[in-house]
Design an enzyme around this catalytic site. Structure first.
Site: not given
Lengths: 534, 534
Positions: A123, A256-257, A391, A452
């Site tokens: 993404g 790898g993918l 943001r 966080y």
């Protein structure tokens, strides 16, 4: 359409209420916003593609400047500054869009034949530089997995669903919900991030207390490597040597993918609700949360904002009259200045939710928690994925926002939290700048939790200076984290930005193990080089 | 004193009730027992040690024949036949007993200098040949970790306990319980197996539904390797690349010797009880169990015996009058011939246990389950670690007993269970021999469960023929398991016995990953060679 230089869909914007702006202005002042360059300006600056054209892979590859711009950067603050300023640096030489595993194999052969760098792209939501190409002599091919976005198998009895690795969060859930199932994996990037990306970067969702991190959800799948196809069969559990799923989880494209992901799903729950408690102070709030999780109370999510975050959230929420009433009520009940907000989720059967809520009330009342019902919890649930849009709003007001996250054992939480906040708060003092800093604990474990921290600062007069301020805050805090018992990332992975800090965490022999695996599968370092391991 | 040629303490014996003997005689006949050789006879057959004597490691090493005999074999049926017959094959050349990490480092240097094989030894309870030396030109040094058996740190806030790797189950629990904590890891080998062995072989305990497998309990620790000390720091969770704990879990001594284990502990629970339901048939029983676990009902253990195991357990229990009454009651309630016994454990807070028992009753009643209270559950809990002693009693009556276990996804459970049982039941037909076979499901996951099958057969006239019969049953069934979607081991590891079957499960690239790790840490294959990877 998706924003090329920021978060999400450009039809969707969020505004900061006036009170929120006043709050920030009071804390750190105001500043004019920096000017954004246009997409067409950036496209004009893209150099010619270095990809060899004569290949059977060519039909899969888009070498247009716009595709290359749109795949050059992720969503870290450094990426934002690069996209907003137009100073992007390295572009991929092309963007491939495979439709299936055979296409991916074709791309791997193509890369091997021509010594191309290959970057897997889900993404594009990385905040750690996972998908950014690095300057090198060999061309860079970014592999956008977004066309592999289907639920291809649903095993109801074993509760295993098979997805194409490029399936983003909403398509994962909608395809499952049509059959009465859910994965329950909700990272904040849910709207855009993909199931393959979650595996590659060891993602964690907001309801991991019930559904588990991606490590618990990932049952097996397929990875296309330069050595061939690596199929991971599904077993509910096994003691047959090292768990190979765990080699793929967090491999960040170095082995790898990932093309196919099998996940452990659940029936849609009977009930779900989100609730809010306030505590008079941090010590009591943090202890209550620790007790809840160490007691194995069946919650689906838990989040505890510290005093600064609680204050900020209430200030930024708008509705000053309602918030004022709430604060008066809380103050009467003992939760005044310095109060901390705890949000929790109940998900499951009627019996489970009933037992859990009893335990929450019992434990929280021991630590002077004040229950305020589900109204604020509902608000949290509605806005759970929209924070990145804020943001955008802040950026337009001249504020830069970034977050830092880690996880550590309970006995180190306060120490590390304070070190992080202090370093960020004081980090721009030599520039006579203030930073607004606040923190929540979000993912909870018997052993510890994640930390966080969000920090907001005014943009400087130039992009260069803004970037330099960010880099100094980010790097000194990252170093502080790994030197003080925190992981360099609880939920965002390593990428290129955290790679310099990984050796402290993993140790010399740990790095030896990771490097030997990478070298075995990719001896020429073609796959996502400089990511994970420098 | 510990039995040198069988299970447990030789002061403790279990008898098979007469009814039990009659039941087995009816199924598979009787046979005279094979004669056991004495310890002294075996000691006399031990060849001289090939270990170099002039070493700073020498004071740590016992080269006496008895020590070498006592560390030559584990607890598989092949190991039993070897020890009972005296045909043991290869002995270690000496047994070291390190007291700390420095001693282990000394032994590693000693091994490297003289190209010795080094075999880590915990409780010696392997049923897959983990600790058996193989014939080779270089001498074999077995490293018995039993002197490293202390709780060295207890972090109450983070609920992490640090143990020497050689700490056996009872010493893990007693040292924790003195402080109000438990690990909650109860494999059947609990009495002898060690915390380091649990990690090395990816062990699972009977109450893993609450406490998790050792993968979930292992928080970090230290491993001494030929490349140096590998420290795994503790984090509650991390997305910083591959999880290195998972490289050590199941490494079976191939990467190094685990010296220190940090585990996630829990407060002793408020409540604990074990209960039994009976179901009319397998289909309903198995579905009820699947529903319970997929519903996330907070149980601490769950075990479902199939019809054959239920019948066998009731027959072997003795107390024929009581059992007769129970069976009449069950029959009236619809659970007659073919009935299946489900045992479950409730562990936790008052609210948790109350909610769980409501859900169990609701789900089980949908599948015609008949609740019989806690009496049989209590019996199960009392005898949970004593089953290996029954093997001793059966041996003396001329019966060989072995078990096979695997795990698979729910949609394959019946298929695989039937294949396994049929193969074992028919496996000695060409010898005109019958096998008594029964099964339970023990560890449950949303995705599937473990399958644990016991088989009993008469010993043949000779040890050689008995071993050959066992080997044929074991190997053909193991092949069947991996060819039909089962893991070669859910809870016993790979060792040398399962190593030939691992490549089917892990695939070519999976084996490449494992081999490359082994070669990186131990290029000359000195550490537990032929284990895990042939």
């Amino acid at each position: 359409m998706r924003r090329w230089n920021g978060w999400g869909d450009d039809n969707f914007t969020m505004a900061l209420p006036d009170q929120g702006h006043a709050f920030l202005a009071d804390r750190i002042g105001t500043s004019p916003a920096l000017p954004d360059v246009s997409l067409s300006t950036v496209c004009d600056s893209v150099p010619p593609s270095r990809l060899p054209a004569d290949s059977d892979a060519a039909p899969l590859i888009d070498c247009s400047p716009e595709a290359r711009v749109r795949h050059a950067r992720g969503q870290s603050l450094a990426d934002w500054l690069a996209m907003r300023s137009g100073n992007i640096g390295v572009f991929p030489d092309g963007v491939a869009r495979p439709r299936n595993s055979r296409d991916v194999q074709k791309l791997l052969r193509f890369a091997k034949r021509h010594s191309l760098q290959l970057i897997p792209y889900g993404g594009g939501t990385s905040v750690a530089g996972h998908i950014n190409p690095v300057k090198a002599d060999n061309p860079v091919l970014t592999v956008d997995m977004s066309d592999m976005n289907r639920l291809t198998d649903l095993n109801r009895e074993s509760q295993i669903a098979t997805f194409g690795a490029g399936t983003p969060g909403p398509l994962v859930e909608s395809q499952l919900r049509a059959h009465g199932y859910t994965l329950g994996h909700y990272p904040q990037s849910f709207e855009l991030s993909t199931i393959g990306g979650w595996v590659a970067s060891r993602s964690s969702g907001q309801q991991s207390l019930r559904y588990g991190r991606i490590e618990q959800l990932f049952a097996g799948g397929s990875i296309e490597t330069l050595q061939g196809t690596w199929d991971l069969p599904t077993f509910p559990a096994s003691s047959a040597g090292p768990d190979l799923r765990e080699f793929i989880l967090g491999s960040e494209g170095r082995l790898g993918l990932i093309t196919e992901v099998k996940v452990r799903i659940s029936r849609l729950p009977e009930q779900e609700s989100f609730h809010v408690f306030f505590f008079p102070d941090w010590e009591q709030a943090r202890t209550a949360c620790r007790k809840l999780v160490q007691n194995r109370t069946q919650l689906s999510m838990l989040r505890l904002s510290n005093g600064a975050e609680t204050e900020t959230q209430l200030a930024l929420a708008g509705h000053p009259r309602l918030i004022g009433l709430l604060e008066s009520f809380l103050s009467l009940r003992g939760a005044g200045s310095g109060k901390c907000m705890m949000t929790f989720g109940l998900t499951g059967s009627r019996h489970q939710c009933k037992a859990a809520v009893k335990e929450v009330r019992q434990i929280c009342s021991e630590y002077k928690g004040v229950y305020t019902g589900t109204r604020l919890g509902k608000k949290w649930a509605e806005k759970r994925f929209t924070m990145p849009y804020l943001r955008e709003a802040l950026w337009k007001m001249g504020y830069a926002v970034d977050t830092l996250e880690t996880a550590t054992d309970w006995d180190n939480v306060d120490n590390l939290l304070e070190l992080i906040e202090k370093n960020l708060r004081d980090g721009l003092k030599d520039k006579n700048e203030s930073t607004h800093v606040f923190t929540h604990l979000s993912h909870f474990y018997g052993q510890g939790c994640s930390i966080y921290t969000t920090y907001v600062f005014r943009v400087a007069d130039t992009y260069e200076e803004t970037l330099s301020r960010w880099r100094s805050l980010k790097n000194t805090t990252s170093e502080l984290i790994v030197q003080n018992g925190g992981t360099i990332s609880h939920q965002h992975g390593v990428g290129k930005d955290h790679a310099p800090f990984l050796p402290v965490e993993k140790g010399e022999l740990g790095m030896l193990a990771i490097r030997s695996l990478c070298a075995t599968f990719d001896p020429d370092a073609l796959l996502n080089p400089k990511t994970l391991v420098e």
